[in-house]
Design an enzyme around this catalytic site. Structure first.
Site, PDB file in Angstrom:
ATOM      1  N   GLU A   1       7.977   2.614   2.748  1.00 60.20           N
ATOM      2  CA  GLU A   1       6.694   2.059   3.866  1.00 60.20           C
ATOM      3  C   GLU A   1       7.300   2.175   4.742  1.00 60.20           C
ATOM      4  OE1 GLU A   1       3.697  -0.720   2.930  1.00 60.20           O
ATOM      5  OE2 GLU A   1       2.843  -0.497   5.217  1.00 60.20           O
TER       6      GLU A   1
ATOM      7  N   ASP B   1       4.656  -3.088   1.197  1.00 54.88           N
ATOM      8  CA  ASP B   1       4.731  -4.339   1.766  1.00 54.88           C
ATOM      9  C   ASP B   1       3.296  -4.558   0.201  1.00 54.88           C
ATOM     10  OD1 ASP B   1       6.202  -4.570   3.345  1.00 54.88           O
ATOM     11  OD2 ASP B   1       4.753  -4.193   5.021  1.00 54.88           O
TER      12      ASP B   1
ATOM     13  N   ASP C   1       0.572  -6.255   0.930  1.00 51.94           N
ATOM     14  CA  ASP C   1      -0.587  -6.185   1.084  1.00 51.94           C
ATOM     15  C   ASP C   1      -1.563  -5.103   1.905  1.00 51.94           C
ATOM     16  OD1 ASP C   1       0.101  -4.215   3.095  1.00 51.94           O
ATOM     17  OD2 ASP C   1       0.676  -5.999   4.825  1.00 51.94           O
TER      18      ASP C   1
ATOM     19  N   ASP D   1      -3.037  -2.546   2.880  1.00 53.27           N
ATOM     20  CA  ASP D   1      -2.067  -1.262   3.641  1.00 53.27           C
ATOM     21  C   ASP D   1      -1.288  -1.224   2.549  1.00 53.27           C
ATOM     22  OD1 ASP D   1      -3.391  -1.151   5.450  1.00 53.27           O
ATOM     23  OD2 ASP D   1      -1.768  -1.037   7.164  1.00 53.27           O
TER      24      ASP D   1
END
Ligand code: TSJ
Length: 664
Positions: free
Chosen positions: A438, A511, A513, A515
């Site tokens: 990413e 990541d 998180d 997203d």
């Protein structure tokens, strides 16, 4: 009499000890699958009794002491004395390998069982097992134990503590079996509540009218302890359950017939989505890899709908027939085969190999679908299905052109470099890994940190397109997906060819998180929809970057989840520094290598499809277009991405790159 008993007893016990020597041969594995298989072996017997019309209720209870109790309200296992062995039939069932056949009902045609074994195997692999039979106004009981032989110290498996005993009188009817899996056999003896409950729900859909009660006594919240499943509609209810979060455009089309000894059951319901979901089963066992029942079904669908479209003038003489894929767009189907001697093939024994089933399914489905389509009251649905298929065919043609384009590009480049891909130098796909990373900055770190001999990097810019809401040709217009397809080399859908795969491991690195979770979900959906064998054959992994770095002097501990943090702090002692990583981009190349990419020490989760039906629902809920169910679902299962569809893997062996890697 006593003599006979002893002699037979010894022989019998040897049989069960063989099971303990090689558990995998009888239950597949000593991992979680094998453990749960123990339950299904016992439940199978109760389902047989219900299928024959003698039982209406089946209960499965997970007990606090780690045992599992299965009961039915059927006739009760026969208790009469076996003429040759001189012991009760109950005892034979539990202590003789493959004893099932001798007592099984001849009318019972569709015996399932992945391994064709039964109660005796479960007994052999249990610490103890107790059977209660309620029959002819009597209550009988027998207990079996696996205990060390006092002389040799070797464990004797499933030994009867005493002959079958009559405990008293009763008006109840049925069989109750309780067993405790032996911790000396299984890696982990904890039953997974969701795994058991979902399978019971599935069995309830497949065995209409039978009431299943699942109880997990280990759960303290009384509202989540007991579940009752009973579906009068059977697979018609099942198909609607699968479509609960989709927009349906027809009612279920349901039929059932028996031909040449094979039972055919089908339920179909169309939705406005662009993908198809076919869940198939043979004798209550999911066939995730398909097989001859699915092949026959698909052929019949294609023929029945094409014939209908021509009869109706929706396809003209000059028009080509529509393809099977076109008629399956938006289709959700449950296909059930009752087969006498099923043969399961394939990687996970999930494909029906009996060729004779194909013509049966084709003939029955063709006949039944034609009847359905010609029925006046079904015209509105039939027209919708054909209209959708015609649109799908146009889209397919556009996609074909787009695919051809990609192929042309692939050939032009035919080479290590596909767009942004930093390929590896090694030429052996079986050793190579592709990291899909990413963001450009993390991609840059990964590129510098990797061992270039076997690790390739493909950075993704921004969020890839949500494939669940798009037709194939739109997916193919998307640059991110085009580079993934080209990098992997396998093509997609029906053209998918695993032998062309350029990387043994495809590792998603995003990541930790929201997203990142979304990107991961989109990529997994893409693989699930268009390259499913990549997942089922175990090539897809999720890289696990650390969340924290705890350091003091030259001592460093990386923590991969919140629970590990306190332990790490305790271990390293006072005066430590704590760094929390918010994204991959915060790590320098050296750290990224050390924590996330180096096969020595990194953590990977292998992605698998444990439960196809559940996977399908999760994908639709998370990626589909009904917003409410998604909100509800996400709040309920906030950590979807770390859930039980993903299996952590150990990488104890490392073929390449030990110590001194080649960077850049
Ligand atoms: F085998 C077992 F222990 F795993 C087991 C068997 C476990 C459970 C929960 C249920 C059963 C079971 C077996 N339930 N019902 C039966 N039925 C018979 O074994 C049975 C009873 C009567 C007759 C008959 O011909 O009279 C035949 C059979 C096979």
């Amino acid at each position: 009499m006593a003599q006979t008993y002893t002699a037979n007893d010894i022989q019998v016990l040897e049989g069960l000890d063989a099971v303990r020597m090689r558990p995998g041969m009888y239950i597949g594995s000593t991992g979680p699958r094998g453990l749960h298989h123990m339950i299904w072996e016992i439940v199978d017997n109760a389902i047989d009794e219900a299928a024959n019309g003698f039982a209406s209720e089946i209960s499965v209870t997970l007990k606090k002491d780690g045992s599992c109790e299965v009961s039915d309200n059927g006739r009760g296992v026969p208790v009469d004395i076996h003429p040759k062995l001189g012991v009760s039939a109950v005892e034979v069932v539990y202590t003789q390998l493959h004893a099932g056949g001798k007592f099984s009902d001849k009318n019972y045609a569709y015996s399932g069982g992945l391994h064709g074994v039964g109660a005796s195997v479960v007994n052999a692999l249990s610490e103890w097992m107790v059977v209660d039979v309620y029959k002819d106004y009597s209550h009988y009981q027998q207990r079996f134990e696996s205990v060390p032989d006092p002389k040799t110290g070797k464990i004797v498996s499933g030994k009867p503590v005493a002959p079958l005993q009559k405990l008293g009188n009763t008006r109840k009817r049925g069989t109750v079996v309780c067993f405790k899996p032996d911790a000396r056999v299984f890696q982990d003896v904890n039953f997974n509540s969701d795994t058991v409950r979902r399978r019971i729900r599935e069995l309830a859909y497949l065995n209409k009218g039978v009431k299943f009660v699942f109880t997990d006594e280990r759960i303290s919240n009384p509202e989540k302890r007991v579940y009752e499943y009973c579906y009068e509609g059977g697979i018609a209810d099942f198909v609607q359950y699968l479509n609960a979060d989709k927009n349906t455009i027809t009612d279920p089309i349901v039929f059932e017939a028996t031909k040449d000894g094979t039972l055919v059951r089908v339920a179909i319901q169309y939705t406005d989505s662009y993908t198809d979901t076919i869940a198939s089963f043979v004798n209550n066992i999911p066939t995730n890899e398909g097989g001859y029942h699915e092949i026959g079904f698909k052929a019949a669908v294609t023929k029945a709908f094409n014939d209908y479209a021509r009869r109706q003038g929706l396809l003209k003489e000059k028009d080509n027939n529509l393809a099977g894929d076109d008629f399956r767009e938006g289709m959700t189907a449950i296909i059930y085969a009752g087969v006498k001697n099923p043969e399961f093939e394939g990687q996970t024994k999930g494909r029906l190999g009996n060729t004779e089933v194909r013509p049966v399914f084709e003939a029955v489905c063709l006949e039944q679908l034609s009847i359905y389509l010609d029925d006046l009251k079904n015209q509105a649905f039939a027209q919708k299905i054909i209209a959708k298929a015609i649109t799908a065919a146009k889209a397919r043609e556009a996609a074909r052109k787009a695919k051809a384009n990609i192929r042309a590009v692939g050939q032009l480049e035919a080479a290590p470099l596909v767009g942004k891909l930093s390929s590896c130098t090694g030429k052996k796909p079986e050793l190579n890994e592709l990291f899909i990373v990413e963001g450009d900055s993390a991609g840059g770190s990964a590129k510098q940190g990797r061992d270039r001999r076997f690790q390739a990097i493909l950075p993704l810019r921004g969020k890839p397109l949500n494939v669940e809401k798009k037709r194939l040709e739109q997916v193919l217009q998307n640059e991110e997906f085009r580079s993934i397809i080209t990098a992997l080399g396998t093509s997609i859908e029906d053209d998918f060819d695993i032998s062309k795969l350029r990387y043994n491991k495809v590792i998603i690195l995003s990541d930790a998180d929201q997203d990142g979770a979304h990107i991961r979900a989109i990529l997994l959906t893409f693989f699930y929809r268009y390259m499913r064998p990549l997942i089922t054959e175990g090539h897809v992994y999720i890289g696990m970057p650390p969340l924290y770095k705890v350091a003091k002097g030259d001592k460093v501990i990386y923590c991969y989840d919140d629970n590990a943090l306190p332990t790490a702090i305790k271990k390293i002692g006072k005066g430590y520094t704590l760094q929390r990583y918010k994204g991959l981009g915060e790590m320098n190349p050296e750290q990224l290598w050390e924590t996330t990419m180096n096969p020595d020490g990194r953590k990977l989760m292998q992605v698998g499809i444990e439960d196809f039906v559940e996977a399908e629902r999760r994908v639709t809920i998370l990626m589909g277009d009904k917003v409410e169910p998604r909100r509800e679902y996400i709040s309920q299962y906030a950590n979807f991405n770390k859930e039980d569809n993903f299996v952590p893997v150990n990488e104890s062996t490392r073929e390449q790159g030990t110590g001194n890697r080649e960077q850049g």
